[in-house]
Design a protein around this motif. Sequence first.
Motif, PDB file in Angstrom:
ATOM      1  N   LYS A 827       0.835  -1.385   0.129  1.00  0.00           N
ATOM      2  CA  LYS A 827      -0.083   0.017   0.067  1.00  0.00           C
ATOM      3  C   LYS A 827       0.982   1.334   0.021  1.00  0.00           C
ATOM      4  O   LYS A 827       0.660   2.072  -0.851  1.00  0.00           O
ATOM      5  CB  LYS A 827      -0.955  -0.061   1.208  1.00  0.00           C
ATOM      6  CG  LYS A 827      -1.735   1.086   1.348  1.00  0.00           C
ATOM      7  CD  LYS A 827      -2.767   1.085   2.532  1.00  0.00           C
ATOM      8  CE  LYS A 827      -3.917   2.342   2.433  1.00  0.00           C
ATOM      9  NZ  LYS A 827      -3.520   3.398   2.433  1.00  0.00           N
ATOM     10  N   LYS A 828       1.875   1.115   0.809  1.00  0.00           N
ATOM     11  CA  LYS A 828       2.808   2.222   0.679  1.00  0.00           C
ATOM     12  C   LYS A 828       3.424   2.743  -0.427  1.00  0.00           C
ATOM     13  O   LYS A 828       3.625   3.621  -0.889  1.00  0.00           O
ATOM     14  CB  LYS A 828       3.887   2.147   1.839  1.00  0.00           C
ATOM     15  CG  LYS A 828       4.809   3.396   2.107  1.00  0.00           C
ATOM     16  CD  LYS A 828       5.700   2.887   3.290  1.00  0.00           C
ATOM     17  CE  LYS A 828       6.703   4.083   3.424  1.00  0.00           C
ATOM     18  NZ  LYS A 828       7.771   3.684   4.368  1.00  0.00           N
ATOM     19  N   GLN A 829       3.826   1.507  -1.101  1.00  0.00           N
ATOM     20  CA  GLN A 829       4.520   1.594  -2.365  1.00  0.00           C
ATOM     21  C   GLN A 829       3.510   2.255  -3.491  1.00  0.00           C
ATOM     22  O   GLN A 829       3.864   2.824  -4.356  1.00  0.00           O
ATOM     23  CB  GLN A 829       5.203   0.255  -2.841  1.00  0.00           C
ATOM     24  CG  GLN A 829       6.299   0.369  -3.935  1.00  0.00           C
ATOM     25  CD  GLN A 829       6.671  -1.118  -4.204  1.00  0.00           C
ATOM     26  OE1 GLN A 829       6.221  -2.123  -3.835  1.00  0.00           O
ATOM     27  NE2 GLN A 829       7.938  -1.078  -4.995  1.00  0.00           N
ATOM     28  N   ILE A 830       2.299   1.796  -3.489  1.00  0.00           N
ATOM     29  CA  ILE A 830       1.350   2.238  -4.258  1.00  0.00           C
ATOM     30  C   ILE A 830       1.076   3.721  -4.247  1.00  0.00           C
ATOM     31  O   ILE A 830       0.854   4.305  -5.240  1.00  0.00           O
ATOM     32  CB  ILE A 830      -0.049   1.437  -4.052  1.00  0.00           C
ATOM     33  CG1 ILE A 830       0.028  -0.039  -4.612  1.00  0.00           C
ATOM     34  CG2 ILE A 830      -1.148   2.111  -4.671  1.00  0.00           C
ATOM     35  CD1 ILE A 830      -0.875  -0.798  -4.078  1.00  0.00           C
ATOM     36  N   ASP A 831       1.052   4.050  -2.963  1.00  0.00           N
ATOM     37  CA  ASP A 831       0.827   5.615  -2.656  1.00  0.00           C
ATOM     38  C   ASP A 831       2.033   6.238  -3.351  1.00  0.00           C
ATOM     39  O   ASP A 831       1.893   7.297  -3.787  1.00  0.00           O
ATOM     40  CB  ASP A 831       0.796   5.845  -1.156  1.00  0.00           C
ATOM     41  CG  ASP A 831      -0.575   5.083  -0.560  1.00  0.00           C
ATOM     42  OD1 ASP A 831      -1.558   5.182  -1.450  1.00  0.00           O
ATOM     43  OD2 ASP A 831      -0.583   5.171   0.700  1.00  0.00           O
ATOM     44  N   GLU A 832       3.196   5.586  -3.162  1.00  0.00           N
ATOM     45  CA  GLU A 832       4.577   6.664  -3.762  1.00  0.00           C
ATOM     46  C   GLU A 832       4.348   6.541  -5.142  1.00  0.00           C
ATOM     47  O   GLU A 832       4.571   7.654  -5.945  1.00  0.00           O
ATOM     48  CB  GLU A 832       5.510   5.764  -3.184  1.00  0.00           C
ATOM     49  CG  GLU A 832       5.968   5.909  -1.774  1.00  0.00           C
ATOM     50  CD  GLU A 832       7.098   5.251  -1.222  1.00  0.00           C
ATOM     51  OE1 GLU A 832       7.828   4.634  -2.229  1.00  0.00           O
ATOM     52  OE2 GLU A 832       7.638   5.349  -0.206  1.00  0.00           O
ATOM     53  N   VAL A 837       3.032   9.323 -10.318  1.00  0.00           N
ATOM     54  CA  VAL A 837       2.350   9.212 -11.442  1.00  0.00           C
ATOM     55  C   VAL A 837       1.606  10.731 -11.679  1.00  0.00           C
ATOM     56  O   VAL A 837       1.795  11.027 -12.949  1.00  0.00           O
ATOM     57  CB  VAL A 837       1.322   8.117 -11.274  1.00  0.00           C
ATOM     58  CG1 VAL A 837       0.295   8.527 -12.495  1.00  0.00           C
ATOM     59  CG2 VAL A 837       1.922   6.867 -11.665  1.00  0.00           C
ATOM     60  N   LYS A 838       1.182  11.210 -10.778  1.00  0.00           N
ATOM     61  CA  LYS A 838       0.556  12.645 -10.705  1.00  0.00           C
ATOM     62  C   LYS A 838       1.593  13.683 -11.162  1.00  0.00           C
ATOM     63  O   LYS A 838       1.313  14.589 -12.125  1.00  0.00           O
ATOM     64  CB  LYS A 838      -0.166  13.038  -9.378  1.00  0.00           C
ATOM     65  CG  LYS A 838      -1.139  12.057  -8.712  1.00  0.00           C
ATOM     66  CD  LYS A 838      -1.829  12.639  -7.674  1.00  0.00           C
ATOM     67  CE  LYS A 838      -2.983  11.761  -7.181  1.00  0.00           C
ATOM     68  NZ  LYS A 838      -3.715  12.075  -5.919  1.00  0.00           N
TER      69      LYS A 838
END
Length: 953
Positions: A827-832, A837-838
Amino acid sequence: MRQTELEQIKKFQFFNQENIQDQRANGDPTTPTLNDIGISDGCGIATKLFLSSQSKNLIYVYEANSIQGFFQPHNDQFRVMKCSKDNKDGKLVTFGIDSENNQKSSYVKFWDPNTTDYQNMKPIKVILVNKVGQPLQNFNCFCVAKDLSALAFGLQDGQILIFKAKSQNLLVMEHKDQIIQTDQEPIKSVHLSKNDQNLNLFCTTDSNIICFQNMQNRKKFSIPAGALFDLTAKGNLIGCPKDDTSTIVEYSDTKKEATWNVDGDKIEIRFYKLNYLIMLISPRQDKEQVDQSVQLIIFDLLNNYIAYYKKFEKIQRFIPVGDYLYVITQNNKGERNLLRLTEKENTHKIEIFFKNNYFDVMYRFANNQSTDKTLLAEISRLHGDHLYDQHDFQGAIKQYINTAGILEPSYVIGKFLDVSHVDFLIQYLAALHHEKQADKNHTALLLNCYVKQKQITKLEEFLKESNFDSDLFDIDTAIKECRQLGHIDLALRLAKSRQKNEAYLSILIETNKDQNNKDQNKQDCKSALMYIKDEIQLDEKAQYLKEFGQQLMKAEPEFCLEIIQNLVLLISMVQNLKKRVDTQKGIESISILTTEELKVWRYFNLQDEEIKKVFSITFGKPDEFLHLFVVNNEYLENYLKFLIENCKTLPNEKAIFHRYFEFHLEKYQLYYKEENKLGIRDTQLQTKEQGIMKLLENQENEKKYDKNHLLVLFKMYNFIPGIIFLLKKLQMREELLNFYISLKENDQIINLCSEYGREETNLWIQALKYFAKPENGAENYIQEVLVQVSTLENLSPLLILNILSKNKNVNFKLVKSYFTNKISKDKKQIDEYQKVVKEKMKKAADLRTEYKKLKTQAKVFQSTKCSCCEAILTLPSYHFLCGHSYHEQCIHTERACLLCPSDTQMFFKRKQEFTEASKETKPFKEKLYAAADKFDIICEYLGQGILQNQKAD
């Protein structure tokens, strides 16, 4: 000397008798017939008969069944007539007295027999004998040489008067005369014989037969002589002595050749053709009965039989002429009759011999006719069969021997295979070998017969006389038979004399190999080793060691090992010599050898000159002797250790090391099995294990063995330390993991995965599968594995969950923390990743806006100075999107700004790399196959534009 009684000689009628009807010439009644003339002598030339009449002093010519004419050879007294030859080249020769001017003189006259004008017959040559007016009064006999080279007179006072041509013959050349004085006895007969270009003179008296060799040397025979003599076809004298008219004797110019005893008093003897003796014989007179008849016998001297015989009331003359024999007979009424005898064909004679079983005569006759050997052999076979049927086995075998080389030996051998006939069979087989017509089967049979008859002395004599010559008999068969029949010493002598090394060694080694004769077998094997060491050629020593080595190693291991080791040293020596010496030129002497090499050379008792051919010998390889130690494995270690420690340049060195490892592994396995039985750790096993590992870990030996080969050996013998060592050495980590799994070495599994699991993530997967299986009872290691696996990003939690779900005994509590941490981390990696991406999306939007602005709106360049030289810009000038402007002369390239070239060059460089990379798919494939996360690799290549416009493979 031949002596044959007439009664024992076989008699045949091999002449056809033809009665010639005497006629008057041309039907003239005034011409005479045979009954009208008194015949005193006769001879023939070609088709003519010359009949002399001393009473009428005339010579009559008889031809075509009638008297064709006559002539007077001498006008006063006609004494004797001779024909030089009986063919068309012959001449008629007469001797007599002619009267001229009231003077009488003796003459020899030569006449041409081909003349037909008999009324005007003239001599072609006349020779005066003695002086004119002094005729030869004491004349007794006369002869003329067949080639007319000489003529001779025998006189009453023992003198011989000779007329000899100085060259060629008396008809065409001058002549000389000479007188030879004998023993003052009347000369009864004279004969001129030409032999080897020498003219010999035979003369006979009542006391002696004398031969004057070449008219010079005198030779006497001390036997009573006589007048009944003639010359044979080969120039020998043949006839009857005076005191023994039943004996026929033949003399050469130096000795008596042969004697025949033929009963009856000889009246006349003449030689005919090449081998016939014609005899007129009067029978022995009985006191009560007087037989006046006369017997004509034609005796074949060459074939020793009577070819013709017949009784007549009276024979006046017989005259041999060419192929005919004319016989003038006379009956009691005084009537003469002319008979002509003609010899029958040889086929008729052989047919008669065969019908009467006269095989000995038939063979002698055929042999004298130079008949083909095949026919002679067939005659001998028939004779042998005849004698065999009559149980005359000795006589039969003599005849069968004559068929050697023609008749198939099995025909004879089959008749004498019975035990009672073995002696005859031996005679035949010995004759076959003497004629060199025997094969190995005949040799075997002969040797067998000798032994069965206990004729060992003859056996040894046969082998000694043949000098062990393989051309005379098959030496291999002889050795085999002697060996089978128990004559070992003789077999060894045969094998050694002909250098039959294989047979010699086989006899020595195998004769006493049974358990009851160990000492003798040991001694024989030692002798065999000495033979290999000292007698066998250098290039054959290895061959026979490999062939007989196992038996030799079993009986004499120390000596056998010593020879093998020295032979290996010799092989190593040759290898070293090839490095030191030019192999093309070779070695001239042993002076080039070192002290140790010379010691090896002398060990095999080799000659110094043999060093020259050492490079041409194929010695083999040391590992080829390894199989010899199967029967005595305790010496194998010595041999292998010797090879490794003493021979540094061995061919096929890896095979030696492999066998050395295998030897130790065999010992290790024995100790290992014993340990399992006892259940305790054996110190010998530890020592052996340490020894193998020490040999394996030695860096100097690493190139001397094949690791894969040793790995197979270690697996075969279950040598665990070696397997682990080689698997690590070969970096076969997955196989090593499986090996640990098979041993259930859980700690080693964890250690291996911890060391190499980050590079090879599949190791953790395999380990987790092992620990997850209920039957392995290793659930307590799962948590440790999960801790290590959690640090690996490319391992899917779903894969881990799938593996663990197969073990119902795994407590969820053990895996809860792994999945909690994994989910949290993900999850942490996804947030990063979303934040990145943004940012990337915002940057991309800005770049698109700028790109659109560049494509739709003009760019205003307001710089008035050159960014390089800072002078006022003048045309032409260059303006870059980055805002810098330059004079034409100040810029070096139209593609990049001078003040900010790094970004531009990097851009173009990367674009060039991507373009080149798009042309090569191999790096992409390799990287894709090697990566754990293949999706990342594809995205990377797509993002770089490398895969655009590329067709998929």
